[in-house]
Write an enzyme that holds these catalytic residues in place. Structure first.
Site, PDB file in Angstrom:
ATOM      1  CD  GLN A 448      -2.995  -1.163   2.212  1.00  0.00           C
ATOM      2  OE1 GLN A 448      -3.690  -2.151   2.377  1.00  0.00           O
ATOM      3  NE2 GLN A 448      -3.089  -0.106   2.988  1.00  0.00           N
ATOM      4  CG  HIS A 450      -1.658   4.276   1.391  1.00  0.00           C
ATOM      5  ND1 HIS A 450      -2.737   3.753   2.046  1.00  0.00           N
ATOM      6  CD2 HIS A 450      -0.574   3.896   2.134  1.00  0.00           C
ATOM      7  CE1 HIS A 450      -2.340   3.099   3.122  1.00  0.00           C
ATOM      8  NE2 HIS A 450      -1.034   3.174   3.199  1.00  0.00           N
ATOM      9  CG  HIS A 548      -4.850  -7.539   8.145  1.00  0.00           C
ATOM     10  ND1 HIS A 548      -4.129  -7.128   7.034  1.00  0.00           N
ATOM     11  CD2 HIS A 548      -5.818  -6.602   8.320  1.00  0.00           C
ATOM     12  CE1 HIS A 548      -4.640  -5.997   6.577  1.00  0.00           C
ATOM     13  NE2 HIS A 548      -5.665  -5.665   7.334  1.00  0.00           N
ATOM     14  CG  ASN A 593      -5.700  -4.943   2.858  1.00  0.00           C
ATOM     15  OD1 ASN A 593      -4.938  -4.978   1.893  1.00  0.00           O
ATOM     16  ND2 ASN A 593      -5.657  -3.993   3.758  1.00  0.00           N
TER      17      ASN A 593
END
Length: 623
Positions: A448, A450, A548, A593
């Protein structure tokens, strides 16, 4: 608990003492539900389906079953705190979308640590008249039985209606074959087709898309640079996001509320549906029948009134998260209460809490390079200096020599003219980057790239956040039997349930090697965008910080051979009406994810329920 052999608590953990919660772990002596004239508003004597937990997975069960005509009750230990839309994402406010770093405090305020080793620091400067403990305290999340060297120290839970979906990143990638559990045996094509069907439906529930940031300058700046640097080697795209862009400056982030509107039913919009949400209710145990073949009731504790009730239903669904699903089961006589004893395995669900997984996480932040920032205005024709009377910024629309599309150049021109005080050519409200290169066998980790809010990674106000890119790479962990989540028979948590305790280490071999390779990959890739932000150099983050956690109640085809707890319909082995939902079902090593995958499994589970249980008749009377 105590380091002194002369202290009365020295051998406490080895004693025969059992907490009150442990003594009640198989109790069935609650009073029945109060009569209709005294019942809690909305609470019925009997439901078709009871759901524990109000996150996206619980809402998936609710949507599927309520729309199919079932009378459903949902209980959550948390309260409603997300505004007019129950269970909505808290980032759906203009304030946080204008300043994402302010949202970090919201996340930090929502997370509650699961297991905290006791603090061995002795405060020896107290007044001599003050009471001083000879052993360590057990409140504030402290767990004397937690080995700090085998903990998931970053693991936390969110206890509000909507769960973690009220503050998550909304990243919803699909698992590839290497990460997915099998749903169809011995037929890869059929398994692929089944997953595609389930994923497609789950994506529609979450409103997943890959183009919400297509007109972000920063997003395209990072995306195009990485695509150029890795041409022919890696594919880059937008992170699949559960979100809907409402305007150029506002995104509506999906949550549990997106999946299912948690308003009680019947109501004006849904006159023929039956649903009741009960917040601030702790679900303490499910009660088994004498033959251990089905669940008869659920024991609940109203945290506001203090009352306890027994709830009847035909179907019981636990979607309280990977930790609390297992906790509720252990408190109901499944698995093993207390420190695991290999010589005395439990009879019911012997694999409960074993083979748990959590992703490794590497993180850094970079400041975009001068080259990248200068390229933003490469199509601009600039005359004079900012602030001068004759200062102007123009470009030639549609020119073949332009490096950027017209929408980009129009934004840059307007910003440079309207905000001549700003040294950056990037508009103040330019959406953040949301870039990924997906998990692949050649680089088996999820990325990710970002600018988002987590419980860590806030940027100092002295740095313009438009320059910052966050890098988060997530590595998979092989399931190993020795990695466990277990529940104390001596210590209780804040809600008087058996205290969760981790016994976890990232395995040597493939898992560890891939984590190192992932770190190297992040360092090399991030350097192509800019220099590291001081204080956010490449680093491994605390185990569990990814949030997670998986495999606590694993899915499989055969309970003994696959060392699992539920079948591919998420039904607990040996029980016809008990179902588990969430990431705890996922038995594989995964880097991406997991929420979309967990939702897909919930959809499949609902299809089984609808095929095997009949809704009660709907009446016109208020239910």
């Amino acid at each position: 608990m105590s380091t002194s052999s002369s202290d009365p608590f020295f051998n406490f953990t080895k004693s025969s003492f059992r907490s009150a919660a442990a003594q009640k772990a198989s109790a069935t002596s609650l009073p029945p539900l109060p009569g209709p004239d005294k019942k809690v508003p909305g609470m019925d004597i009997k439901y078709d389906v009871v759901i524990v937990g109000s996150g996206p997975i619980g809402c998936t069960y609710a949507r599927e079953l309520v729309e199919a005509g079932y009378k459903v009750a949902m209980f959550d230990i948390g309260e409603i705190d997300s505004g007019l839309k129950i269970g909505a994402h808290k980032k759906n406010t203009v304030e946080y979308q204008k300043n994402i770093d302010k949202f970090v405090n919201v996340i930090q305020g929502q997370l509650m640590s699961v297991s905290v080793p006791v603090n061995t620091l002795v405060i020896d400067t107290l007044s001599p008249t003050s009471w001083q403990a000879s052993s360590f305290f057990v409140r504030n999340g402290s767990n004397p039985e937690q080995d700090p060297l085998r903990n998931l120290s970053g693991q936390a839970v969110t206890r509000v209606v909507g769960g973690m979906s009220t503050h998550w990143t909304c990243a919803t990638p699909r698992f590839d074959r290497e990460q997915r559990p099998l749903l169809v045996k011995d037929d890869q094509d059929a398994d692929d087709a089944e997953w595609d069907r389930l994923y497609t439906k789950a994506e529609s529930y979450f409103k997943t898309g890959t183009d919400q940031f297509k007109e972000s300058i920063r997003h395209n700046l990072v995306l195009n640079k990485l695509a150029e640097e890795y041409k022919g080697q890696r594919d880059f795209q937008q992170i699949p996001l559960a979100a809907t862009r409402r305007s150029p400056t506002f995104v509506e982030w999906s949550s549990a509320n997106t999946v299912f509107d948690l308003q009680n039913r019947p109501n004006t919009d849904a006159p023929n549906e039956r649903f009741n949400l009960f917040p601030a209710v702790a679900c303490e145990r499910v009660v088994r029948n004498t033959s251990n073949s089905e669940i008869e009731s659920l024991h609940i504790h109203d945290l506001i009134s203090g009352d306890r009730f027994e709830i009847k239903a035909d179907v019981f669904v636990l979607t309280a998260g990977a930790v609390h699903n297992a906790q509720l089961l252990v408190n109901s006589g499944f698995g093993q209460l207390g420190r695991p004893d290999p010589a005395n395995p439990p009879q019911l669900l012997p694999s409960l809490g074993s083979y748990i997984t959590e992703q490794s996480l590497v993180f850094c932040q970079t400041v975009m390079s001068t080259e990248l920032i200068d390229s933003v205005k490469s199509d601009m024709i600039i005359r004079g200096n900012p602030g001068d009377l004759g200062y102007s910024v123009t470009y030639t629309p549609g020119a073949e020599t332009n490096k950027h599309p017209d929408w980009w150049n129009e934004k840059v021109k307007n910003h440079m003219m309207q905000h001549q005080e700003d040294p950056l050519p990037i508009p103040f409200e330019d959406p953040e980057p949301q870039v990924t290169t997906l998990f692949q066998p050649s680089h088996p980790w999820h990325t990710q790239i970002h600018r988002d809010a987590f419980s860590y990674g806030a940027v100092q106000q002295s740095i313009d956040s438009r320059l910052i890119v966050d890098w988060r790479f997530f590595g998979r962990t092989e399931p190993k039997e020795e990695n466990k989540l277990w529940f104390s028979d001596k210590i209780t948590d804040t809600y008087n349930m058996p205290q969760p305790t981790f016994d976890f280490r990232f395995p040597a071999g493939r898992t560890s090697k891939e984590a190192e390779d992932m770190m190297t990959d992040m360092c090399v890739m991030s350097a192509k965008i800019g220099g590291f932000l001081p204080g956010s150099l490449p680093q491994f983050m605390e185990p569990g910080l990814v949030l997670h956690l998986g495999g606590t109640h694993r899915m499989g085809f055969d309970e003994q051979e696959d060392k699992c707890c539920v079948n591919t319909d998420s039904r607990v082995f040996g029980f016809k009406n008990l179902f588990l939902g969430g990431c705890g079902n996922i038995p594989t090593a995964y880097g991406a994810n997991p929420t979309l995958t967990a939702m897909s499994l919930a959809i499949k589970s609902c299809e089984y329920i609808k095929n095997n249980f009949t809704p009660s008749p709907f009446t016109d009377q208020a239910e």
